[in-house]
Design an enzyme around this catalytic site. Structure first.
Site, PDB file in Angstrom:
ATOM      1  N   LYS A 185      42.743  47.448  42.769  1.00 52.25           N
ATOM      2  CA  LYS A 185      42.272  46.747  43.975  1.00 52.25           C
ATOM      3  C   LYS A 185      43.068  45.446  44.078  1.00 52.25           C
ATOM      4  O   LYS A 185      42.954  44.589  43.198  1.00 52.25           O
ATOM      5  CB  LYS A 185      40.768  46.486  43.847  1.00 52.25           C
ATOM      6  CG  LYS A 185      40.198  45.462  44.811  1.00 52.25           C
ATOM      7  CD  LYS A 185      40.290  45.882  46.268  1.00 52.25           C
ATOM      8  CE  LYS A 185      39.831  44.773  47.197  1.00 52.25           C
ATOM      9  NZ  LYS A 185      40.627  43.538  47.140  1.00 52.25           N
ATOM     10  N   GLY A 238      39.297  36.643  38.071  1.00 49.47           N
ATOM     11  CA  GLY A 238      38.858  35.940  39.264  1.00 49.47           C
ATOM     12  C   GLY A 238      37.785  34.926  38.917  1.00 49.47           C
ATOM     13  O   GLY A 238      37.803  34.352  37.822  1.00 49.47           O
ATOM     14  N   SER A 239      36.849  34.745  39.840  1.00 54.09           N
ATOM     15  CA  SER A 239      35.876  33.664  39.656  1.00 54.09           C
ATOM     16  C   SER A 239      34.786  34.059  38.664  1.00 54.09           C
ATOM     17  O   SER A 239      34.485  35.242  38.463  1.00 54.09           O
ATOM     18  CB  SER A 239      35.247  33.290  40.993  1.00 54.09           C
ATOM     19  OG  SER A 239      34.281  34.255  41.350  1.00 54.09           O
ATOM     20  N   VAL A 242      31.712  35.958  40.418  1.00 54.35           N
ATOM     21  CA  VAL A 242      31.959  37.378  40.697  1.00 54.35           C
ATOM     22  C   VAL A 242      32.085  38.140  39.380  1.00 54.35           C
ATOM     23  O   VAL A 242      31.516  39.222  39.206  1.00 54.35           O
ATOM     24  CB  VAL A 242      33.230  37.551  41.564  1.00 54.35           C
ATOM     25  CG1 VAL A 242      33.571  39.016  41.736  1.00 54.35           C
ATOM     26  CG2 VAL A 242      33.038  36.883  42.916  1.00 54.35           C
ATOM     27  N   GLY A 243      32.802  37.560  38.421  1.00 52.68           N
ATOM     28  CA  GLY A 243      33.011  38.227  37.134  1.00 52.68           C
ATOM     29  C   GLY A 243      31.697  38.515  36.421  1.00 52.68           C
ATOM     30  O   GLY A 243      31.475  39.626  35.924  1.00 52.68           O
ATOM     31  N   GLU A 260      38.626  37.920  32.970  1.00 54.42           N
ATOM     32  CA  GLU A 260      39.386  36.683  32.800  1.00 54.42           C
ATOM     33  C   GLU A 260      38.948  35.767  33.926  1.00 54.42           C
ATOM     34  O   GLU A 260      39.187  36.065  35.097  1.00 54.42           O
ATOM     35  CB  GLU A 260      40.894  36.950  32.887  1.00 54.42           C
ATOM     36  CG  GLU A 260      41.468  37.663  31.691  1.00 54.42           C
ATOM     37  CD  GLU A 260      41.357  36.885  30.402  1.00 54.42           C
ATOM     38  OE1 GLU A 260      41.116  35.659  30.430  1.00 54.42           O
ATOM     39  OE2 GLU A 260      41.481  37.520  29.337  1.00 54.42           O
ATOM     40  N   CYS A 294      44.454  29.646  36.702  1.00 56.36           N
ATOM     41  CA  CYS A 294      43.250  29.394  35.905  1.00 56.36           C
ATOM     42  C   CYS A 294      43.623  28.585  34.662  1.00 56.36           C
ATOM     43  O   CYS A 294      42.760  27.999  34.023  1.00 56.36           O
ATOM     44  CB  CYS A 294      42.546  30.682  35.552  1.00 56.36           C
ATOM     45  SG  CYS A 294      43.577  31.819  34.683  1.00 56.36           S
ATOM     46  N   GLN A 341      40.692  28.300  51.280  1.00 55.07           N
ATOM     47  CA  GLN A 341      40.951  27.667  49.986  1.00 55.07           C
ATOM     48  C   GLN A 341      41.204  26.167  50.187  1.00 55.07           C
ATOM     49  O   GLN A 341      40.732  25.336  49.405  1.00 55.07           O
ATOM     50  CB  GLN A 341      42.175  28.355  49.355  1.00 55.07           C
ATOM     51  CG  GLN A 341      42.281  28.204  47.867  1.00 55.07           C
ATOM     52  CD  GLN A 341      41.128  28.834  47.119  1.00 55.07           C
ATOM     53  OE1 GLN A 341      40.580  29.844  47.532  1.00 55.07           O
ATOM     54  NE2 GLN A 341      40.715  28.211  46.020  1.00 55.07           N
ATOM     55  N   GLU A 390      35.773  23.836  38.309  1.00 51.09           N
ATOM     56  CA  GLU A 390      37.175  24.117  38.579  1.00 51.09           C
ATOM     57  C   GLU A 390      37.448  23.932  40.075  1.00 51.09           C
ATOM     58  O   GLU A 390      36.884  24.649  40.898  1.00 51.09           O
ATOM     59  CB  GLU A 390      37.441  25.571  38.174  1.00 51.09           C
ATOM     60  CG  GLU A 390      38.867  26.007  38.239  1.00 51.09           C
ATOM     61  CD  GLU A 390      39.029  27.465  37.789  1.00 51.09           C
ATOM     62  OE1 GLU A 390      38.211  28.309  38.178  1.00 51.09           O
ATOM     63  OE2 GLU A 390      39.992  27.737  37.048  1.00 51.09           O
TER      64      GLU A 390
END
Ligand code: UN1
Length: 488
Positions: A185, A238-239, A242-243, A260, A294, A341, A390
């Site tokens: 994806k 990703g974030s 969501v992770g 990650e 990151c 963003q 972050e």
């Protein structure tokens, strides 16, 4: 620029998914415009939003191709990865330019990322020539007992936009090398760059169904990928929010998950550090690619004896950083990937104004594109938003510390643990840092960002979940380890 220009007819046609070896139109009608963040009037492509049915078709294709792919010798799988590396090397300049235009990564770094992707494919292309297990003797008989690795089956790879070629590659190359099939994806803000990986593998002769690519929105197709019984494992970058949602949902279903996530990466500058070099590393770590890594440097912790001198060189070097169009080879700090963003980063900076002193930047730049000036705050308290969360842009903080103990305590005082750096001339100080700093990747006298392809990559604490990625570590996530007792 001209190397990229597509005929209008081609631009007008939406990009396609790769499913079961065929480039396919999505099974829905929604599309969006993929525009350049350096100059949003420049259209890069039209991208369709995949539907649940596309995801189900991709999973079926991956499951169908899995047995035959797993049965090939690893060297035969690796030969395809190596050929794909050659395609990426051949098309390096075109792919790097596309990456710069689509995602806003400065061309210098986009060129590096393109070659990094090829190197990753070559590393995993050689896995067929490396050991796959260990062998012992059974205690009573001396008969063999040994380990083997088996593929997991079908893996969903959910990738971010900030390394739009390297991260898809460092998930996909080991997934395929170890005999899995995959659904990749690609991230909504910069998917066309990742499609180049699929094109390269297609040209290299990857069998139909081994790789399936979905464009569109993660919140749309993600749940199908996570819940579907034929998906065995999920790797996500990703974030944190969501992770963790993916982990909580998928682990209950018994799936293997690798995450990650974010970082709040510190760079410590001791009183015996080479200050010019340390400031150079801080500028690169905080501002290159507009801080959209990151691993970017979010907190600079400086020994009070050299604080003023360091600050002077930091401000001077920040002032010299070349901000500009991502496709200009001289640019060091490009735009943010999207207007959304940019809004997030500006909101973070505005919140920071209330809690720390603004030393540089702090504004959206008055030019076309989603640009924010390199921004430095001083004296953010350890529990301030700026110190803990972050902000995914060119924003960093600088604070005084009294000694190494205080520096390490401050460095560790966050829930994240991705990367951390120290600049010092002392081996003893460096070793104390290496023993006590809480991060998955530690740098002594180098910047917090950057990663070698052949070594483990990953965080600890809230920055990661599951086995690390890349190099020699990747086998842990992408295979099961089986122990075989062999008696005659
Ligand atoms: C790097 O520092 O070169 O999403 C790699 C990210 C990280 C990769 C950083 N997973 O920014």
């Amino acid at each position: 620029m001209s190397s990229l220009a597509s005929p209008t007819a081609e631009l007008a046609k939406p990009a396609q998914n790769l499913i079961g070896g065929e480039w396919q139109e999505v099974r829905g009608h929604d599309t969006y415009e993929d525009r350049s963040p350096s100059d949003p009037s420049l259209m890069v492509g039209i991208v369709p939003l995949s539907t649940d049915d596309d995801a189900v078709a991709a999973i079926a294709a991956a499951a169908g191709a899995a047995p035959e792919w797993a049965a090939l010798p690893a060297a035969a799988r690796g030969a395809i990865l190596n050929r794909a590396a050659g395609v990426i090397e051949r098309d390096q300049e075109r792919i790097a330019t596309l990456m710069s235009r689509e995602m806003g990564k400065p061309l210098r770094e986009a060129r590096g990322e393109t070659l990094r992707a090829a190197a990753i494919l070559r590393f995993f292309g050689a896995e067929g020539q490396r050991p796959t297990g260990a062998r012992w003797e059974q205690s009573a008989s001396g008969a063999p007992v040994y380990t083997v690795r088996r593929p997991l089956g079908v893996i969903a790879l959910i990738t971010p936009w900030n390394f739009p070629l390297a991260i898809p590659t460092w998930k996909l190359a080991p997934a395929l090398a170890y005999g899995n099939t995959a659904i990749l994806k690609l991230a909504q803000p910069a998917p066309l760059t990742g499609l180049e990986l699929a094109r390269a593998l297609d040209e290299a002769g990857l069998p139909a169904g081994v790789l399936n690519v979905l464009l569109g929105s993660g919140s749309r197709v993600g749940p199908v990928l996570i819940d579907h019984p034929q998906v065995d494992a999920i790797s996500f970058t990703g974030s944190e929010t969501v992770g963790h949602g993916i982990r909580d949902r998928a682990t209950v279903l018994g799936k293997k998950v690798q995450l990650e996530l974010g970082g709040q990466n510190p760079l410590i500058v001791m009183d015996d550090a080479p200050l010019t070099r340390a400031a150079g590393a801080a500028v690169a770590g905080a501002f290159w690619s507009a801080g959209q890594k990151c691993t970017a440097t979010r907190r600079i912790l400086v020994h009070e004896r050299v604080y003023d001198a360091f600050l002077e060189t930091l401000r001077e070097q920040t002032g010299r950083a070349v901000v500009g169009d991502a496709e200009d080879a001289a640019t060091e700090v490009g735009p943010l990937v999207s207007e959304a963003q940019l809004d997030d980063v500006v909101a973070g900076i505005d919140r920071g104004r209330g809690e720390a002193q603004l030393l540089a930047g702090g504004e959206r730049l008055d030019r076309t594109g989603w640009f924010v000036a390199p921004t430095i705050f001083a004296d953010a308290a350890p529990d301030a938003f700026l110190s803990c969360e972050e902000i995914f842009g060119p924003v960093t903080t600088v604070s005084r510390v009294g000694d190494l103990d205080e520096a390490i305590a401050r460095a560790n005082d966050v829930r994240f643990g991705l990367s951390a750096s120290i600049f010092t001339g002392s081996i003893a100080t460096a070793h104390a840092f290496a023993a006590r700093a809480q991060a998955g990747m530690l740098h002594i006298n180098s910047q917090t960002a950057g990663a070698e392809i052949h070594v483990p990559f990953g965080g600890i604490k809230s920055s990661a979940w599951g086995p690390h990625e890349q190099g020699t570590a990747a086998v842990e996530f992408y295979t099961d380890q089986i122990t075989v007792y062999e008696d005659a």
